[in-house]
Write a protein that holds these residues in place. Sequence first.
Motif, PDB file in Angstrom:
ATOM      1  N   ARG A 103       0.711  -1.143  -0.115  1.00 15.01           N
ATOM      2  CA  ARG A 103       0.031  -0.043  -0.139  1.00 15.01           C
ATOM      3  C   ARG A 103       0.844   1.179   0.014  1.00 15.01           C
ATOM      4  NH1 ARG A 103      -4.922  -0.947   4.100  1.00 15.01           N
ATOM      5  NH2 ARG A 103      -5.953  -2.572   2.989  1.00 15.01           N
ATOM      6  N   GLY A 104       2.077   1.178   0.061  1.00 14.43           N
ATOM      7  CA  GLY A 104       3.076   2.143  -0.098  1.00 14.43           C
ATOM      8  C   GLY A 104       3.939   2.544   1.302  1.00 14.43           C
ATOM      9  N   GLY A 105       3.655   1.792   2.258  1.00 15.94           N
ATOM     10  CA  GLY A 105       4.458   2.144   3.498  1.00 15.94           C
ATOM     11  C   GLY A 105       5.725   1.841   3.274  1.00 15.94           C
ATOM     12  N   LYS A 106       6.638   2.451   4.081  1.00 12.88           N
ATOM     13  CA  LYS A 106       8.024   2.370   3.840  1.00 12.88           C
ATOM     14  C   LYS A 106       8.671   2.617   5.365  1.00 12.88           C
ATOM     15  CE  LYS A 106       9.280   4.288  -0.606  1.00 12.88           C
ATOM     16  NZ  LYS A 106       9.881   2.742  -0.903  1.00 12.88           N
ATOM     17  N   GLY A 107       9.768   1.544   5.326  1.00 11.52           N
ATOM     18  CA  GLY A 107      10.357   1.534   6.843  1.00 11.52           C
ATOM     19  C   GLY A 107      11.118   3.042   6.896  1.00 11.52           C
ATOM     20  N   GLU A 108      11.349   3.355   8.248  1.00  8.39           N
ATOM     21  CA  GLU A 108      11.892   4.358   8.737  1.00  8.39           C
ATOM     22  C   GLU A 108      13.323   4.295   8.571  1.00  8.39           C
ATOM     23  OE1 GLU A 108      11.916   6.892  12.778  1.00  8.39           O
ATOM     24  OE2 GLU A 108       9.961   6.293  12.064  1.00  8.39           O
ATOM     25  N   VAL A 109      13.919   5.287   7.862  1.00  7.85           N
ATOM     26  CA  VAL A 109      15.525   5.106   7.941  1.00  7.85           C
ATOM     27  C   VAL A 109      16.174   5.457   9.212  1.00  7.85           C
ATOM     28  CG1 VAL A 109      17.402   6.416   6.907  1.00  7.85           C
ATOM     29  CG2 VAL A 109      15.230   6.372   5.476  1.00  7.85           C
ATOM     30  N   GLU A 110      17.124   4.639   9.236  1.00  4.89           N
ATOM     31  CA  GLU A 110      17.811   4.472  10.564  1.00  4.89           C
ATOM     32  C   GLU A 110      18.370   5.738  10.974  1.00  4.89           C
ATOM     33  OE1 GLU A 110      21.211   1.725  13.357  1.00  4.89           O
ATOM     34  OE2 GLU A 110      20.314   1.090  11.151  1.00  4.89           O
ATOM     35  N   GLY A 111      18.126   6.315  12.085  1.00  4.05           N
ATOM     36  CA  GLY A 111      18.821   7.584  12.489  1.00  4.05           C
ATOM     37  C   GLY A 111      20.283   7.348  13.125  1.00  4.05           C
ATOM     38  N   GLY A 112      20.468   6.158  13.356  1.00  2.00           N
ATOM     39  CA  GLY A 112      21.935   6.006  13.917  1.00  2.00           C
ATOM     40  C   GLY A 112      21.921   5.762  15.437  1.00  2.00           C
ATOM     41  N   GLU A 113      22.635   5.008  15.895  1.00  3.94           N
ATOM     42  CA  GLU A 113      22.800   5.003  17.449  1.00  3.94           C
ATOM     43  C   GLU A 113      23.463   6.170  18.125  1.00  3.94           C
ATOM     44  OE1 GLU A 113      23.942   1.254  18.744  1.00  3.94           O
ATOM     45  OE2 GLU A 113      23.075   0.162  17.188  1.00  3.94           O
ATOM     46  N   ASP A 114      23.111   6.466  19.503  1.00  4.22           N
ATOM     47  CA  ASP A 114      24.137   7.470  20.108  1.00  4.22           C
ATOM     48  C   ASP A 114      25.513   7.008  20.496  1.00  4.22           C
ATOM     49  OD1 ASP A 114      24.220   9.900  21.356  1.00  4.22           O
ATOM     50  OD2 ASP A 114      23.257   9.399  23.056  1.00  4.22           O
ATOM     51  N   VAL A 115      26.081   6.619  19.547  1.00  6.33           N
ATOM     52  CA  VAL A 115      27.302   5.816  19.867  1.00  6.33           C
ATOM     53  C   VAL A 115      28.358   6.771  19.204  1.00  6.33           C
ATOM     54  CG1 VAL A 115      28.900   3.909  19.664  1.00  6.33           C
ATOM     55  CG2 VAL A 115      26.341   3.835  20.123  1.00  6.33           C
ATOM     56  N   ASP A 116      29.509   6.884  19.901  1.00  7.49           N
ATOM     57  CA  ASP A 116      30.503   7.828  19.112  1.00  7.49           C
ATOM     58  C   ASP A 116      31.549   6.822  18.541  1.00  7.49           C
ATOM     59  OD1 ASP A 116      32.436   9.561  18.186  1.00  7.49           O
ATOM     60  OD2 ASP A 116      33.010  10.404  19.846  1.00  7.49           O
ATOM     61  N   LEU A 117      31.747   6.532  17.295  1.00  8.87           N
ATOM     62  CA  LEU A 117      32.524   5.515  16.778  1.00  8.87           C
ATOM     63  C   LEU A 117      34.038   5.969  16.734  1.00  8.87           C
ATOM     64  CD1 LEU A 117      30.351   4.247  13.727  1.00  8.87           C
ATOM     65  CD2 LEU A 117      30.537   3.139  16.096  1.00  8.87           C
ATOM     66  N   SER A 118      34.330   6.976  17.227  1.00 10.61           N
ATOM     67  CA  SER A 118      35.842   7.347  17.175  1.00 10.61           C
ATOM     68  C   SER A 118      36.353   6.826  18.488  1.00 10.61           C
ATOM     69  CB  SER A 118      35.890   8.853  17.006  1.00 10.61           C
ATOM     70  OG  SER A 118      35.205   9.670  18.016  1.00 10.61           O
ATOM     71  N   HIS A 119      35.602   6.579  19.463  1.00 15.89           N
ATOM     72  CA  HIS A 119      36.290   6.246  20.829  1.00 15.89           C
ATOM     73  C   HIS A 119      36.512   4.614  20.422  1.00 15.89           C
ATOM     74  CE1 HIS A 119      35.673   9.618  23.255  1.00 15.89           C
ATOM     75  NE2 HIS A 119      34.460   9.891  22.737  1.00 15.89           N
ATOM     76  N   PRO A 120      37.718   4.014  21.193  1.00 17.40           N
ATOM     77  CA  PRO A 120      37.762   2.682  21.159  1.00 17.40           C
ATOM     78  C   PRO A 120      36.882   1.879  21.970  1.00 17.40           C
ATOM     79  CG  PRO A 120      39.388   3.934  22.534  1.00 17.40           C
ATOM     80  CD  PRO A 120      38.554   4.818  21.850  1.00 17.40           C
ATOM     81  N   ALA A 121      36.816   0.489  21.678  1.00 23.44           N
ATOM     82  CA  ALA A 121      36.050  -0.398  22.542  1.00 23.44           C
ATOM     83  C   ALA A 121      36.564  -0.383  23.939  1.00 23.44           C
ATOM     84  CB  ALA A 121      36.134  -1.774  22.042  1.00 23.44           C
ATOM     85  N   ASP A 122      35.735  -0.252  25.020  1.00 20.58           N
ATOM     86  CA  ASP A 122      35.964  -0.361  26.498  1.00 20.58           C
ATOM     87  C   ASP A 122      36.439  -1.821  27.029  1.00 20.58           C
ATOM     88  OD1 ASP A 122      36.244   0.072  28.936  1.00 20.58           O
ATOM     89  OD2 ASP A 122      33.956   0.792  29.513  1.00 20.58           O
ATOM     90  N   TRP A 123      37.459  -2.202  26.553  1.00 20.54           N
ATOM     91  CA  TRP A 123      37.740  -3.723  26.774  1.00 20.54           C
ATOM     92  C   TRP A 123      38.065  -3.818  28.126  1.00 20.54           C
ATOM     93  CZ3 TRP A 123      37.411  -6.888  23.262  1.00 20.54           C
ATOM     94  CH2 TRP A 123      37.426  -6.392  21.975  1.00 20.54           C
ATOM     95  N   LYS A 124      38.127  -3.042  29.254  1.00 22.13           N
ATOM     96  CA  LYS A 124      38.137  -2.789  30.585  1.00 22.13           C
ATOM     97  C   LYS A 124      36.618  -3.612  31.187  1.00 22.13           C
ATOM     98  CE  LYS A 124      41.756   0.523  31.672  1.00 22.13           C
ATOM     99  NZ  LYS A 124      42.251   1.688  32.280  1.00 22.13           N
ATOM    100  N   THR A 125      35.748  -3.129  30.419  1.00 19.28           N
ATOM    101  CA  THR A 125      34.414  -3.813  30.580  1.00 19.28           C
ATOM    102  C   THR A 125      34.159  -4.988  30.064  1.00 19.28           C
ATOM    103  OG1 THR A 125      33.587  -1.255  31.027  1.00 19.28           O
ATOM    104  CG2 THR A 125      31.969  -3.050  30.656  1.00 19.28           C
ATOM    105  N   VAL A 126      34.345  -5.134  28.812  1.00 16.64           N
ATOM    106  CA  VAL A 126      34.180  -6.248  27.984  1.00 16.64           C
ATOM    107  C   VAL A 126      34.669  -7.478  28.420  1.00 16.64           C
ATOM    108  CG1 VAL A 126      34.257  -7.081  25.355  1.00 16.64           C
ATOM    109  CG2 VAL A 126      33.503  -4.717  25.605  1.00 16.64           C
ATOM    110  N   LEU A 127      36.025  -7.595  28.493  1.00 22.74           N
ATOM    111  CA  LEU A 127      36.903  -8.673  28.663  1.00 22.74           C
ATOM    112  C   LEU A 127      36.338  -9.312  30.105  1.00 22.74           C
ATOM    113  CD1 LEU A 127      40.314  -7.906  27.803  1.00 22.74           C
ATOM    114  CD2 LEU A 127      38.644  -9.246  26.686  1.00 22.74           C
ATOM    115  N   PRO A 128      36.287  -8.307  31.239  1.00 20.98           N
ATOM    116  CA  PRO A 128      35.784  -8.996  32.657  1.00 20.98           C
ATOM    117  C   PRO A 128      34.359  -9.823  32.313  1.00 20.98           C
ATOM    118  CG  PRO A 128      36.896  -6.974  33.086  1.00 20.98           C
ATOM    119  CD  PRO A 128      36.610  -7.137  31.585  1.00 20.98           C
TER     120      PRO A 128
END
Length: 170
Positions: A73-98
């Motif tokens: 009927r013409g409906g379209k998905g909404e374009v993703e606005g992106g997440e509130d994440v700054d991709l220039s920062h590295p991963a937080d391995w001090k949290t991920v590894l433990p």
Amino acid sequence: MSSASTLAAKLKGRSELGVALLLGAAGAVVIADAARIVTPYSRSDPVGPKTLPFIVGGLLLVCAVLLAINVLRGGKGEVEGGEDVDLSHPADWKTVLPLAGAFIANILLIDWAGWVISGTVLFWGSVWALGGRNYIRDGLISVAMSLLTFYGFYLGLGIALPAGLLEGIL
């Protein structure tokens, strides 16, 4: 103009139909698998283990049909606005590894030590990895969560989680 090119022109820009197709296929697979579940008839439990998969499969099929109708009927998905994440920062391995360590410890301990002990390690390790520093309170809550889930699965669902070292105590 051929019918194939006419159909292609009508479907252009309607990739959401692929999602509807996947939903429909998932619903069909769930219903087919549910139909193959073999259970003895029980007068005390007329609902049985087939009911929920049939409901889920049916709802997937209904969602697939409704999505396809909306797209056609013409409906379209909404374009993703992106997440509130700054991709220039590295991963937080001090949290991920433990955090990964807590999950791995749970996997390695569950058969030998049992759910209550391995679950306590999982819950406490997750809280610690995410920044909790009230060790006694976090430990007590982790033990309580493990016991609640152990008995919740056993009493509520009839699923016995491994007791491990606490066999005979729990």
